[in-house]
Design a protein around this motif. Structure first.
Motif, PDB file in Angstrom:
ATOM      1  N   ASN A   1       4.925   2.934   2.693  1.00 31.29           N
ATOM      2  CA  ASN A   1       3.723   3.238   1.904  1.00 31.29           C
ATOM      3  C   ASN A   1       2.977   4.399   2.544  1.00 31.29           C
ATOM      4  O   ASN A   1       2.522   4.308   3.685  1.00 31.29           O
ATOM      5  CB  ASN A   1       2.838   1.977   1.866  1.00 31.29           C
ATOM      6  CG  ASN A   1       1.564   2.187   1.064  1.00 31.29           C
ATOM      7  OD1 ASN A   1       0.780   3.090   1.363  1.00 31.29           O
ATOM      8  ND2 ASN A   1       1.374   1.368   0.038  1.00 31.29           N
TER       9      ASN A   1
ATOM     10  N   GLN B   1       0.028   5.799   1.900  1.00 29.85           N
ATOM     11  CA  GLN B   1      -1.396   5.571   2.198  1.00 29.85           C
ATOM     12  C   GLN B   1      -1.524   4.730   3.468  1.00 29.85           C
ATOM     13  O   GLN B   1      -2.386   4.988   4.310  1.00 29.85           O
ATOM     14  CB  GLN B   1      -2.084   4.863   1.019  1.00 29.85           C
ATOM     15  CG  GLN B   1      -2.332   5.757  -0.198  1.00 29.85           C
ATOM     16  CD  GLN B   1      -1.024   6.170  -0.869  1.00 29.85           C
ATOM     17  OE1 GLN B   1      -0.085   5.349  -0.973  1.00 29.85           O
ATOM     18  NE2 GLN B   1      -0.961   7.422  -1.310  1.00 29.85           N
ATOM     19  N   ARG B   2      -0.621   3.738   3.626  1.00 34.40           N
ATOM     20  CA  ARG B   2      -0.692   2.898   4.825  1.00 34.40           C
ATOM     21  C   ARG B   2      -0.358   3.727   6.072  1.00 34.40           C
ATOM     22  O   ARG B   2      -0.969   3.545   7.124  1.00 34.40           O
ATOM     23  CB  ARG B   2       0.297   1.721   4.694  1.00 34.40           C
ATOM     24  CG  ARG B   2      -0.064   0.554   5.603  1.00 34.40           C
ATOM     25  CD  ARG B   2       0.890  -0.599   5.481  1.00 34.40           C
ATOM     26  NE  ARG B   2       0.915  -1.205   4.153  1.00 34.40           N
ATOM     27  CZ  ARG B   2       1.725  -2.234   3.857  1.00 34.40           C
ATOM     28  NH1 ARG B   2       2.542  -2.725   4.773  1.00 34.40           N
ATOM     29  NH2 ARG B   2       1.713  -2.754   2.650  1.00 34.40           N
TER      30      ARG B   2
ATOM     31  N   THR C   1       4.756   0.546   7.980  1.00 33.64           N
ATOM     32  CA  THR C   1       4.082   1.021   6.764  1.00 33.64           C
ATOM     33  C   THR C   1       4.756   0.543   5.482  1.00 33.64           C
ATOM     34  O   THR C   1       4.221   0.757   4.390  1.00 33.64           O
ATOM     35  CB  THR C   1       4.078   2.570   6.721  1.00 33.64           C
ATOM     36  OG1 THR C   1       5.434   3.024   6.545  1.00 33.64           O
ATOM     37  CG2 THR C   1       3.486   3.149   7.988  1.00 33.64           C
TER      38      THR C   1
END
Ligand code: RIB
Length: 330
Positions: A100, A102-103, A97
């Motif tokens: 991140n 959101q990821r 990720t």
């Protein structure tokens, strides 16, 4: 390439009969069973693993989400997850990720579309109540994070590890100690800040300060340059992970400050580089590989419907004393 319909047509049975033979689920009479097996051989039919999994929902695949695959701590955890998974007939889909949020949440959704049977989520910063909503009941285990809402997790006693690190600096004579922390929303970073503060507050005449880091080299370097450029330079630094501790060594070199003579330094994780860099870095060991194996072991027991494995495991931290605090160590 032959399909399941071609097999059914040649064997003169229904598609559902062929599916029951492939998945060994449900009753099929011997005559029909033999006809299906014969037709599969005649057509050289290879059941589609995902299609088979769609029926049985057993794809023997685990999703693994890590925040920074370039950080040796997480690659150690990933190796442990995969070794245990493969030893039990599972394969692993690895997702990185890059810290991140959101990821991370995108991957939790995406892996469900890949029909994984469960997820190992490492170093997550998504609030647990949001995770529960994202998972739709898919089995999950948290690694490197103590669960509060979810039931499964493996982690290190990070508050205890940070306490060990800070007490060691005090025992080495440090009285002005700075902690370069991990990300504010990281549960492991929060626990380490708490352990740091507890050790400082217990000791009269010792002063502590917290500089914001992010578990990454650049963040650690920037925080170290600020600390080492101040009028009142600390005589001890506890970095929340070894990647940032290595950055402190580089920043001290740039500022002409000697470690440990001028500033003593402790890191966290015990990644291989912490021993190879000069001076070798005193650190708190996290057993990343063992943590990964245990995470896989606990998840697979859940997937196999077994209750012979505890759902949680806390690993004890170990202080490894090296030259960044004591030059007289071997
Ligand atoms: O090095 C990365 C850090 O983030 C590790 O200490 C691990 O505990 C994770 O929280």
């Amino acid at each position: 390439m032959a399909t399941i319909k071609d097999v059914a047509r040649l064997a003169n049975v229904s598609v559902s009969t062929v599916s029951r033979v492939i998945n060994q689920s449900g009753y099929v009479g011997k005559e029909f069973y033999d006809r299906v097996v014969w037709a599969m051989k005649e057509l050289n039919y290879q059941p589609n693993a995902i299609a088979r999994g769609l029926v049985s929902r057993k794809t023997a695949t685990i999703g693994l989400i890590v925040p920074d695959v370039a950080n040796p701590f997480f690659s150690d955890v990933a190796r442990g997850v995969e070794d245990e998974a493969i030893a039990n007939g599972y394969t692993v889909i690895l997702c990185n990720t890059d810290w991140n949020l959101q990821r991370e949440q995108m991957y939790v959704n995406l892996l469900q579309g890949k029909w994984v049977e469960g997820i190992v989520l490492v170093g997550s910063r998504t609030p647990e109540h949001e995770l529960v909503g994202l998972l739709n009941g898919l089995p999950i285990i948290l690694a490197d994070r103590k669960p509060t809402h979810l039931k499964s997790g493996v982690w290190t006693d990070n508050e205890g590890g940070a306490y060990l690190a800070t007490k060691h600096l005090i025992e080495m004579g440090c009285r002005k100690i700075a902690h370069i922390s991990g990300p504010e929303d990281s549960p492991s970073a929060t626990a380490r800040r708490a352990g740091f503060r507890q050790a400082i507050e217990e000791q009269v005449g010792v002063y502590g300060t917290v500089a914001q880091g992010d578990f990454r080299y650049d963040g650690g370097y920037e925080a170290a340059i600020q600390l080492l450029s101040a009028e009142d330079v600390p005589d001890g630094i506890f970095a929340a992970n070894d990647v940032m501790a290595i950055a402190v060594v580089q920043a001290a070199n740039r500022k002409g400050i000697r470690i440990p003579e001028d500033v003593k330094l402790v890191g966290y994780d015990n990644i291989p580089m912490s021993e190879y860099v000069y001076p070798s870095i005193t650190t708190v060991e996290q057993r990343g590989y063992d943590m990964g194996r245990m995470a896989s072991k606990i998840l697979i027991a859940q997937l196999d419907g077994r209750d012979d494995v505890s759902l949680t495991k806390e690993f004890e931290p170990t202080l490894l004393v090296r030259h960044s605090t004591r030059l007289d160590t071997p």
